[in-house]
Design a protein around this motif. Structure first.
Motif, short mmCIF file in Angstrom:
data_model
loop_
_atom_site.label_atom_id
_atom_site.label_comp_id
_atom_site.label_asym_id
_atom_site.label_seq_id
_atom_site.Cartn_x
_atom_site.Cartn_y
_atom_site.Cartn_z
N PRO A 166 6.98 13.19 1.33
CA PRO A 166 7.22 13.04 2.62
C PRO A 166 9.18 14.42 2.78
CG PRO A 166 7.98 11.04 1.97
CD PRO A 166 7.37 11.88 0.63
N PHE A 167 9.94 14.24 1.36
CA PHE A 167 10.94 14.93 1.86
C PHE A 167 10.84 16.57 1.88
CE2 PHE A 167 10.60 13.57 -2.78
CZ PHE A 167 10.19 14.77 -2.87
N ARG A 168 9.47 17.06 1.80
CA ARG A 168 8.97 17.92 1.72
C ARG A 168 8.46 18.64 3.38
NH1 ARG A 168 6.93 20.10 -3.85
NH2 ARG A 168 8.64 19.75 -4.70
N ILE A 169 8.65 18.03 4.38
CA ILE A 169 8.20 18.23 5.61
C ILE A 169 8.22 19.39 6.39
CG2 ILE A 169 9.24 16.65 6.56
CD1 ILE A 169 6.13 16.50 7.54
N TRP A 170 9.62 19.74 6.11
CA TRP A 170 10.09 20.62 6.68
C TRP A 170 9.50 22.51 6.06
CZ3 TRP A 170 12.88 24.04 3.22
CH2 TRP A 170 13.24 23.14 2.14
N VAL A 179 3.43 10.03 10.88
CA VAL A 179 3.43 9.86 9.84
C VAL A 179 2.52 9.83 9.04
CG1 VAL A 179 3.27 7.05 9.90
CG2 VAL A 179 4.77 7.75 11.31
N ALA A 180 1.00 9.46 9.36
CA ALA A 180 0.27 10.20 8.82
C ALA A 180 0.32 11.42 7.41
CB ALA A 180 -1.08 10.34 8.72
N LEU A 181 0.50 12.33 8.16
CA LEU A 181 0.84 13.66 7.78
C LEU A 181 2.09 13.20 6.43
CD1 LEU A 181 0.43 16.54 9.65
CD2 LEU A 181 -1.30 15.91 8.38
N LEU A 182 3.15 12.57 6.63
CA LEU A 182 3.79 12.24 5.53
C LEU A 182 2.93 11.78 4.00
CD1 LEU A 182 6.75 10.80 7.55
CD2 LEU A 182 6.79 12.63 6.90
N PHE A 183 2.15 10.07 4.70
CA PHE A 183 1.34 9.96 3.90
C PHE A 183 0.96 11.19 2.90
CE2 PHE A 183 2.95 6.37 5.32
CZ PHE A 183 3.34 5.53 4.74
N ASP A 184 0.09 11.93 3.78
CA ASP A 184 -1.00 12.93 3.05
C ASP A 184 -0.23 13.71 1.72
OD1 ASP A 184 -2.93 11.42 4.53
OD2 ASP A 184 -2.88 13.48 5.38
N ALA A 213 0.97 -1.31 0.31
CA ALA A 213 -0.47 -0.41 0.20
C ALA A 213 0.67 1.30 0.02
CB ALA A 213 -0.54 -0.03 1.18
N THR A 214 2.57 1.13 0.68
CA THR A 214 2.75 2.00 0.25
C THR A 214 3.27 2.13 -1.03
OG1 THR A 214 3.46 2.62 2.96
CG2 THR A 214 5.37 3.42 1.79
N TRP A 215 4.14 1.52 -1.07
CA TRP A 215 4.51 1.76 -2.55
C TRP A 215 3.48 1.99 -3.70
CZ3 TRP A 215 3.38 -0.72 -7.37
CH2 TRP A 215 4.21 -0.32 -8.83
N ILE A 216 2.69 1.58 -4.00
CA ILE A 216 1.09 1.66 -4.34
C ILE A 216 0.82 3.77 -4.35
CG2 ILE A 216 -1.39 2.04 -4.96
CD1 ILE A 216 0.04 -0.29 -6.07
N ARG A 217 0.90 4.41 -2.82
CA ARG A 217 0.64 5.27 -2.26
C ARG A 217 1.46 6.69 -2.97
NH1 ARG A 217 0.08 9.92 -2.25
NH2 ARG A 217 0.55 11.63 -1.02
N PHE A 218 3.08 6.21 -2.79
CA PHE A 218 4.25 7.15 -3.35
C PHE A 218 4.24 6.79 -4.97
CE2 PHE A 218 5.45 6.94 1.25
CZ PHE A 218 4.43 8.80 1.24
N ALA A 243 -4.99 6.46 -5.73
CA ALA A 243 -5.12 5.14 -5.98
C ALA A 243 -5.25 4.44 -5.19
CB ALA A 243 -3.84 5.17 -7.21
N SER A 244 -4.16 5.13 -4.35
CA SER A 244 -4.37 4.06 -2.73
C SER A 244 -5.10 4.55 -2.18
CB SER A 244 -3.37 4.28 -1.89
OG SER A 244 -3.34 6.50 -2.19
#
Length: 142
Positions: A108-112, A99-104, A25-30, A36-37
């Motif tokens: 995720p490398f733009r979390i900063w 962790v949920a926000l990283l998926f949203d 599911a993580t692979w599908i998401r990213f 798609a996920s």
């Protein structure tokens, strides 16, 4: 020196399938995006996804904040013995939100970015700042 494999039990197989489904599911998401996920689109952009990923962590953490406020602000000393576990539970709840926000975010490398690229008209900007501040307070709580 002999090497033996760990015993394979039913629950280890179940846990392995759950972990494999999570990796898939993580692979599908990213790889293919949030639509798609989660089957979300422009007509139904957030739906149950936000209700599940962010609010579950926030609900878990709200009890820790409320009880800590009851002890420290309202001086309800009878609850003092359980403050440390509730702060830990709140911290883990907000870690789940991160962790949920990283998926949203999808990247995720733009979390900063909310730290330096302010957009006060964005709901995600407010959520990012609240979660960062809550995690900081919980990490500094003795």
């Amino acid at each position: 020196m002999s090497f033996s494999l760990p015993k394979l039990t039913f629950w280890k197989v179940v846990a392995g399938f759950i972990l494999a489904a999570g990796v898939w599911a993580t692979w599908i998401r990213f790889a293919h995006g949030l639509g798609a996920s989660t089957n979300l689109n422009d007509d139904f952009p957030w739906g149950l996804w936000i209700g599940f990923d962010v609010l579950c962590g926030v609900m878990l953490a709200a009890g820790g904040f409320t009880l800590t406020a009851a002890v420290h602000i309202f001086n309800l000393e009878r609850f003092r013995p359980i403050i440390r576990p509730t702060v830990l539970t709140a911290f883990l709840g907000y870690a789940l939100v991160v962790v949920a926000l990283l998926f949203d975010l999808g990247q995720p490398f733009r979390i900063w970015h909310p730290l330096v690229m302010w957009n006060p008209r964005s709901v995600m900007f407010e959520v990012a700042w609240c979660v960062m501040l809550y995690n900081t307070v919980l990490a500094l709580e003795p």
